[in-house]
Design a protein around this motif. Structure first.
Motif, PDB file in Angstrom:
ATOM      1  N   ASP A 104      -0.618   6.556  -7.330  1.00 37.92           N
ATOM      2  CA  ASP A 104      -1.447   7.654  -6.826  1.00 37.92           C
ATOM      3  C   ASP A 104      -0.850   9.006  -7.190  1.00 37.92           C
ATOM      4  OD1 ASP A 104      -3.267   5.963  -5.824  1.00 37.92           O
ATOM      5  OD2 ASP A 104      -2.784   6.240  -3.717  1.00 37.92           O
ATOM      6  N   TYR A 146      -1.497  -5.312  -6.600  1.00 37.59           N
ATOM      7  CA  TYR A 146      -0.048  -5.105  -6.479  1.00 37.59           C
ATOM      8  C   TYR A 146       0.522  -6.033  -5.406  1.00 37.59           C
ATOM      9  CZ  TYR A 146       4.460  -2.816  -5.944  1.00 37.59           C
ATOM     10  OH  TYR A 146       5.806  -2.566  -5.891  1.00 37.59           O
ATOM     11  N   THR A 198       2.171   1.677  -3.708  1.00 43.11           N
ATOM     12  CA  THR A 198       1.231   2.188  -4.711  1.00 43.11           C
ATOM     13  C   THR A 198       0.915   3.657  -4.453  1.00 43.11           C
ATOM     14  OG1 THR A 198      -0.571   1.227  -3.461  1.00 43.11           O
ATOM     15  CG2 THR A 198       0.067   0.085  -5.455  1.00 43.11           C
ATOM     16  N   ARG A 199       0.912   4.055  -3.199  1.00 39.67           N
ATOM     17  CA  ARG A 199       0.672   5.465  -2.937  1.00 39.67           C
ATOM     18  C   ARG A 199       1.798   6.325  -3.486  1.00 39.67           C
ATOM     19  NH1 ARG A 199      -3.502   5.488   1.827  1.00 39.67           N
ATOM     20  NH2 ARG A 199      -3.707   3.255   1.617  1.00 39.67           N
ATOM     21  N   SER A 233       0.825  -1.193   0.000  1.00 39.97           N
ATOM     22  CA  SER A 233       0.000   0.000   0.000  1.00 39.97           C
ATOM     23  C   SER A 233       0.867   1.254   0.000  1.00 39.97           C
ATOM     24  CB  SER A 233      -0.913  -0.024   1.214  1.00 39.97           C
ATOM     25  OG  SER A 233      -1.778   1.058   1.189  1.00 39.97           O
ATOM     26  N   GLN A 244      -8.794   2.234  -6.574  1.00 40.62           N
ATOM     27  CA  GLN A 244      -7.416   2.350  -6.127  1.00 40.62           C
ATOM     28  C   GLN A 244      -7.095   1.310  -5.051  1.00 40.62           C
ATOM     29  OE1 GLN A 244      -6.637   4.536  -8.268  1.00 40.62           O
ATOM     30  NE2 GLN A 244      -4.446   4.395  -7.956  1.00 40.62           N
ATOM     31  N   GLU A 245      -8.079   1.039  -4.175  1.00 41.64           N
ATOM     32  CA  GLU A 245      -7.837   0.044  -3.134  1.00 41.64           C
ATOM     33  C   GLU A 245      -7.694  -1.359  -3.722  1.00 41.64           C
ATOM     34  OE1 GLU A 245     -10.851   1.089  -0.252  1.00 41.64           O
ATOM     35  OE2 GLU A 245      -9.543   2.782   0.212  1.00 41.64           O
ATOM     36  N   ASP A 286      -4.328  -1.779  -5.033  1.00 41.99           N
ATOM     37  CA  ASP A 286      -3.387  -2.153  -3.962  1.00 41.99           C
ATOM     38  C   ASP A 286      -3.320  -3.667  -3.810  1.00 41.99           C
ATOM     39  OD1 ASP A 286      -2.781   0.383  -3.341  1.00 41.99           O
ATOM     40  OD2 ASP A 286      -3.689   0.390  -1.351  1.00 41.99           O
ATOM     41  N   ASP A 287      -4.503  -4.268  -3.776  1.00 40.68           N
ATOM     42  CA  ASP A 287      -4.631  -5.715  -3.630  1.00 40.68           C
ATOM     43  C   ASP A 287      -3.874  -6.442  -4.725  1.00 40.68           C
ATOM     44  OD1 ASP A 287      -6.110  -5.991  -1.461  1.00 40.68           O
ATOM     45  OD2 ASP A 287      -7.925  -6.725  -2.439  1.00 40.68           O
ATOM     46  N   ARG A 317      -6.129   9.585  -0.794  1.00 40.88           N
ATOM     47  CA  ARG A 317      -5.335   8.493  -0.218  1.00 40.88           C
ATOM     48  C   ARG A 317      -3.971   8.992   0.228  1.00 40.88           C
ATOM     49  NH1 ARG A 317      -5.536   3.113  -1.764  1.00 40.88           N
ATOM     50  NH2 ARG A 317      -3.517   3.337  -2.767  1.00 40.88           N
TER      51      ARG A 317
END
Lengths: 569, 579
Positions: free
Chosen positions: A119, A192, A114-115, A111, A185-186, A189-190, A305
């Motif tokens: 993002d 990734y 990815t941020r 997480s 976006q969440e 995350d999964d 985020r």
């Protein structure tokens, strides 16, 4: 959004200049109809070919000026967007670096990554587009409406009437897509996490022939992401046709109203054409605007985020170090307890003991007995839950984490190295250390042969030290801590992959060091020479003392000892 | 390279030929409606004259606008839907293929690359690629159709002026092309700078706890900032270059506009009073269509830059997909359940051809034998496991199980016969139950709990917040020892005919370890096992001891034989007694 603004601050000037130059460009475009009007009214009406030629050259000049303005605007917009996102990445990374162990546990690497990447990219896109087009559009739309008003107030009213309707569409789409984009976006995350985990666990996955299952699981996560994306797309796809429909409905009303006004003699045919042209201009502008709504809506949810991370409180590391009281014991635990966030039961309870400077403390206990947790409190990786922990007589919470960590050489349970060379890894302990100092530390850590095997201290180390064996890595991580020349050395079960012979030599070396040493181990042989051995059982101290004392008085210790000497003898 | 990427892209689009055709059809309807609306509007305005209003004509033309509107509304929406569907499905297909590729890549590839780097290709690059595709699709097709439609109308109105427009247009293409070439390069540079920064961030964030332990936050921040600045520079170039295309084509448009005005104006003057005059009204109509005609060029140039970025990302994905895979084993038979005879003949292996590691190695293990692998740390015990499990293939010679060369059976069937516990624990993000049943998803809960009890993991699992349903992962609060117990339970549940235990109990306390060891002993009864261990009792009671040093097997034999030999092993053994 607040964070975005502060990140944009250094780019305030260019952020203002970019839309301003865009406006100049738009003005150039808006004057074109006037020139054409003049050509018709003056040049053509009088058959003046020279006038037509010069006016057309003027049009070309406007085009050139427009190009110059536009290029300037694009450059400023790019600079602002790229600069802002670079600043955002910088702050984000800095904030993540300040996270406490508990926050790291909570958020997870995937997480965080990815941020940092997708993002921020999305935000950069959004800022760039906003500066280039989004700010220009409303100005053009309202400008055109205003101009229409001057032509004819009734026609102007029709145009003004449709604008709120268009705004409702745009904002409704925004309101519906922003939260959904967040879900997208969440899910990303999964996906990734899944990909990364599969790379890290490649061996186990293949050994258990989980490839198909993992693929199915990934496919399911990917499909779930797909569903969410298509859902957002379904709403976003409504914007363009609705805009087109609304504007053309306005065209019908406008022409009808115009016709009535012409009939009354208060409007000419040319005026109706002008009004229609303004509406057409608005439509063209809106179509561009609407295409961007999707981008901006994504950017907003990504920014949220990022904002969530930036808003969180990292740990405070700096501060003034209290004067140490060297007459007090080096380290004193008094009734210390600790519970991991979200855990059912305390990991440590009623821990009380003192350590004098230069002592070697062995910590022995079963799996999950709290050995590692105990030493993780020393560098304030986790804060004690209750009781008191003092270093040189000062409450540990009053000592800045940076100062504390600089004085502790910590060797983690998981031997983690970083891409670079052996030297670059060892210098984590001390940037200024000489090559000789590194070699000396390697020698103390029984890692001399590792250095030799890799062709010297400048031999390469792959990411996570994957070109080294577990034992080699462990010895390098011990050397890394020794390079620091700390006051306190903490080895968190970090010789587990060493053979007895190496481990024994290492034990001798550690005992001879002037530092206060905490030695967490499963092996009695590793800790039995320690000045003090603490035996832990389910988070409580089951016994404390020297080897001989414990042999005499601690049932658990004796049992462990016997089980191991049986093994070795 | 670029062409290869393009052809790969088309391969991915192929299954969506039907939806793509539908998008094209929708685009046709949408463009027709969009061109008809101004046409009817113009005619409607023509009905309004100072002399009077043609109400019937006005109403009919306004109805025409309404018709155009009703045509556009559903088709544009449908076009958006199909378009989304195609772009996201292609993305999903790409992600799936890239992920499946991972399990077919040799471990040599996985071991040699940063995890974050590869994961980013699968996730971020794929995402950017599909975004370019998504944006591209609709705009590209509607753009082309608009150009064709307007061109037709203009030709019908006045071919001379249409010719002027037609002649200047290629300039627009030329400009867009030369810009897009430069853009592609700068996008590639950006993608590379981005990947490098992401890989660094990934590594540091994965090791964040160590970073903190060494107060390396500032140093990591500095290195990151350097990479960040490099990315900023590359991005600025990419973003700026890509955004020059639009103004440049707009400039060409302005030229078109001026030329049309010039030629049209002259035409109006020279045809005045003729039978078929070019009126001011026609000029106005022409100018508005000229605008309509050039607008799509803007859009297309925008789309082209978007495509550039998409292609740069696609190139990275297809490079991953084109990586050489492990040789297929599909045509080989299943190994079945083995007795456990393992032999190696003249095996040679090295990670780096320049530095030979194992040479001419022979080994013969009878079914049920217990083989201990001993040697100082870093002596290459892991290499042996890599070869046994066929994570890596031998360079020369053969490894066989029950007389079958392991390269002539499927990898899956070979690995099914081994139970492996590594020193490096790896747990999947998921519940304890999922992790334990990894090797035998069909096992019952009773069997699972029994295995957990044998591995002495049951009592701590029970104390976890949600017991067997607690979500755990590679990170998180389980101690190294607890993770190891779970890995052991995982194998206990499988009960395979052969075992590989690489320091399987290194993080477990000795008391628990003894109990686990007893369970292992029971498990190893009659099973061939390879055990990397330090515990002398384990070693002494082995049927065969392999002594390794510097990646090579220096001695092999039983405890007695080796002691008698008085070599390296004997030295190790005596050192062990010193404890």
């Amino acid at each position: 959004m607040r964070h975005l603004m502060t990140c944009m601050k250094p780019y305030r000037t260019v952020s203002v200049l970019a839309p301003l130059f865009k406006l100049f460009e738009a003005a150039m475009e808006l004057t074109v109809p006037l020139v054409v009007g003049a050509i018709v009214d003056v040049g053509i009406a009088n058959g003046d070919r020279g006038y037509v030629v010069s006016a057309c050259l003027l049009l070309a000049a406007f085009g050139l000026a427009g190009l110059a303005f536009a290029l300037t605007a694009q450059f400023f917009a790019a600079k602002a967007a790229v600069g802002t996102s670079a600043e955002l990445r910088h702050r984000l990374f800095e904030k993540l670096l300040s996270f406490s162990y508990a926050q790291i546990d909570d958020m997870g690497t995937a997480s965080m990554v990815t941020r940092m990447t997708s993002d921020v990219n999305q935000v950069q896109n959004g800022v760039n587009m906003t500066l280039r087009i989004l700010l220009r559009s409303p100005i053009v739309v309202f400008g055109a409406a205003l101009m229409a008003f001057f032509v004819d107030p009734y026609g102007g009213l029709v145009i003004l009437g449709v604008i709120p309707l268009l705004m409702i569409v745009v904002f409704a789409v925004m309101a519906l897509t922003v939260p959904r984009n967040r879900a997208v976006q969440e899910k990303l995350d999964d996906v990734y996490l899944s990909a990364r985990e599969n790379l890290a666990g490649a061996r186990v996955i293949r050994a258990f022939r989980m490839e198909k299952k993992e693929e199915a699981e990934f496919e399911q996560k990917s499909k779930s992401l797909l569903g969410e994306q298509i859902g957002v797309g379904r709403i976003a796809a409504l914007t363009a046709p609705l805009t087109f429909a609304l504007v053309n409905l306005a065209v019908i009303v406008l022409i009808w109203v115009g016709a009535l006004r012409v009939e009354l003699g208060s409007l000419s045919q040319g005026d109706v054409l002008a009004l229609y042209n303004y509406l057409a201009l608005i439509l063209v502008e809106l179509i561009k605007f609407v295409n961007l709504i999707v981008t901006v809506s994504k950017s907003v949810s990504c920014m949220k985020r990022i904002g969530a991370v930036l808003d969180s409180e990292g740990e405070e590391r700096g501060g003034v170090c209290p004067e140490p009281d060297k007459t007090a014991p080096h380290i004193a635990f008094e009734d210390v307890s600790f519970t991991y966030p979200g855990a059912g039961a305390p990991a440590l309870e009623g821990i009380t003991f003192t350590v004098a400077a230069g002592e070697t403390v062995g910590i022995l206990g079963g799996t999950g007995s709290g050995k590692s947790t105990l030493v993780r409190l020393l560098p304030r990786f986790y804060e004690i839950g209750g009781g008191s922990l003092k270093v040189w007589g000062r409450e540990i919470s009053s000592i800045p984490k940076d100062a504390l960590r600089k004085s502790i050489g910590y060797v983690p349970q998981r031997a983690q190295l970083f891409a670079g060379t052996i030297a670059s890894n060892l210098r984590w302990g001390n940037e200024e250390a000489s090559d000789e100092a590194l070699l000396h530390a390697a020698e103390l850590a029984e890692a001399r042969d590792v250095v030799e095997a890799k062709g010297g201290i400048y031999g390469p180390v792959a990411q996570e030290g994957r070109n080294l064996s577990g034992g080699q890595r462990q010895r390098l991580t011990i050397a890394r801590a020794l390079v620091k020349d700390p006051d306190i050395l903490v080895l968190d079960d970090s010789s587990s992959a060493l053979d007895y012979r190496t481990d024994a030599r290492l034990g001798e070396t550690l005992k001879s060091l002037p530092q206060t040493v905490f030695l967490v181990s499963q092996r009695v042989s590793s800790v039995m020479r320690a000045d003090k051995i603490i035996v832990l059982d389910e988070g409580r101290i089951a016994g404390m003392g020297t080897h001989d004392e414990l042999m005499a008085g601690c049932e658990l210790y004796r049992r462990i000892y016997e089980s191991q000497t049986e093994e070795t003898a | 390279m670029k062409n290869m990427t393009l052809s790969s892209v088309f391969r991915y689009l192929k299954p969506y030929a039907l939806p793509i055709a539908l998008v094209l059809l929708c685009a046709l309807a949408v463009v027709a409606g969009q061109l008809l609306a101004p046409f009817f509007a113009g005619r409607a305005i023509d009905c309004i004259t100072a002399e009077g209003i043609d109400r019937a004509g006005l109403a009919a033309n306004l109805a025409g606008i309404g018709g155009a509107l009703l045509l556009v509304l559903p088709f544009q929406w449908a076009m958006g839907l199909f378009n989304n569907r195609i772009a996201y499905r292609v993305l999903c297909d790409l992600r799936r293929d890239a992920f499946q590729k991972l399990s077919r890549l040799p471990l040599r590839y996985v071991d040699g690359r940063a995890y974050g780097d590869v994961a980013n290709v699968i996730v971020t690059d794929a995402e950017q690629f599909s975004e370019g595709l998504l944006l591209g699709f609709t705009q590209f097709f509607t753009g082309i159709l608009t150009i064709v439609g307007v061109l037709g109308i203009m030709l019908a109105l006045r071919w001379e002026v249409a010719l002027v427009v037609f002649c200047i247009t290629p300039v627009s293409f030329f400009v867009a092309r030369s810009i897009s070439k430069r853009t592609y390069k700068s996008f590639r540079a950006q993608a590379e700078a981005r990947a490098e920064e992401a890989a660094y961030a990934d590594e540091m964030l994965a090791g964040l706890k160590v970073v903190k332990a060494f107060s390396r936050e500032e140093a990591a921040g500095r290195t990151f900032d350097e990479k960040n600045r490099a990315l900023e520079r590359a991005s600025l170039r990419a973003v700026f270059f890509s955004s020059t295309a639009n103004p440049a084509t707009r400039f060409v448009n302005a030229l078109v506009y001026a030329a049309v005005t010039l030629v049209g104006g002259f035409l109006v003057i020279s045809t005045a009073g003729m039978a078929a005059p070019f009126t001011v009204g026609s000029l106005g109509m022409f100018l508005s269509y000229a605008n309509q005609y050039t607008k799509p060029f803007n859009e297309i140039s925008e789309v082209v830059t978007e495509f550039q970025n998409a292609l740069a990302c696609a190139a990275r994905i297809f490079a991953l997909l084109a990586e050489e895979e492990e040789p297929s084993d599909a045509e080989y038979p299943d190994l079945g359940t083995v007795r456990g005879e393992v032999s190696a003949e003249h095996v040679a292996f090295s990670y780096d051809p320049a530095r030979p590691l194992i040479e001419d190695f022979d080994l013969s293990v009878k079914a049920g034998m217990r083989v201990a692998i001993v040697g100082p740390t870093g002596c290459g015990k892991t290499t042996l496991i890599n070869l046994l499990m066929r994570f890596y293939d031998v360079d020369a010679g053969t490894v066989s199980v029950d007389g079958h060369d392991i390269r002539t059976v499927t990898r899956a069937s070979l690995r099914r016969n081994y139970g492996m516990v590594l020193q490096e624990t790896w747990l999947k993000t998921g519940t304890v139950r999922e992790n334990l049943k990894m090797g035998r998803p069909d096992a019952s809960d009773e069997e699972m709990i029994e295995a957990a009890k044998a591995a002495k993991a049951h009592s701590f699992i029970r104390r976890l917040p949600k017991g067997y349903d607690t979500v755990i992962g590679d990170e998180g609060i389980l101690s190294a020892g607890q993770k190891q117990l779970l890995c052991i339970a995982r194998v206990m549940l499988c009960r395979p005919p052969m075992l590989i235990l690489d320091e399987a109990t290194s993080n477990i306390d000795t008391h628990t370890e003894r109990l686990v060891q007893q369970a292992f002993d029971t498990l190893m009864e009659g099973r061939t096992s390879f055990v990397v261990a330090h515990r002398l009792s384990t070693i002494v009671h082995s049927d065969l001891i392999l002594v390794m040093k510097d990646g090579k097997i220096v001695e092999q034999g039983t405890h007695g034989e080796l002691l008698e030999k008085g070599g390296f092993y004997a030295g190790l053994y005596r050192a062990g007694f010193a404890h």
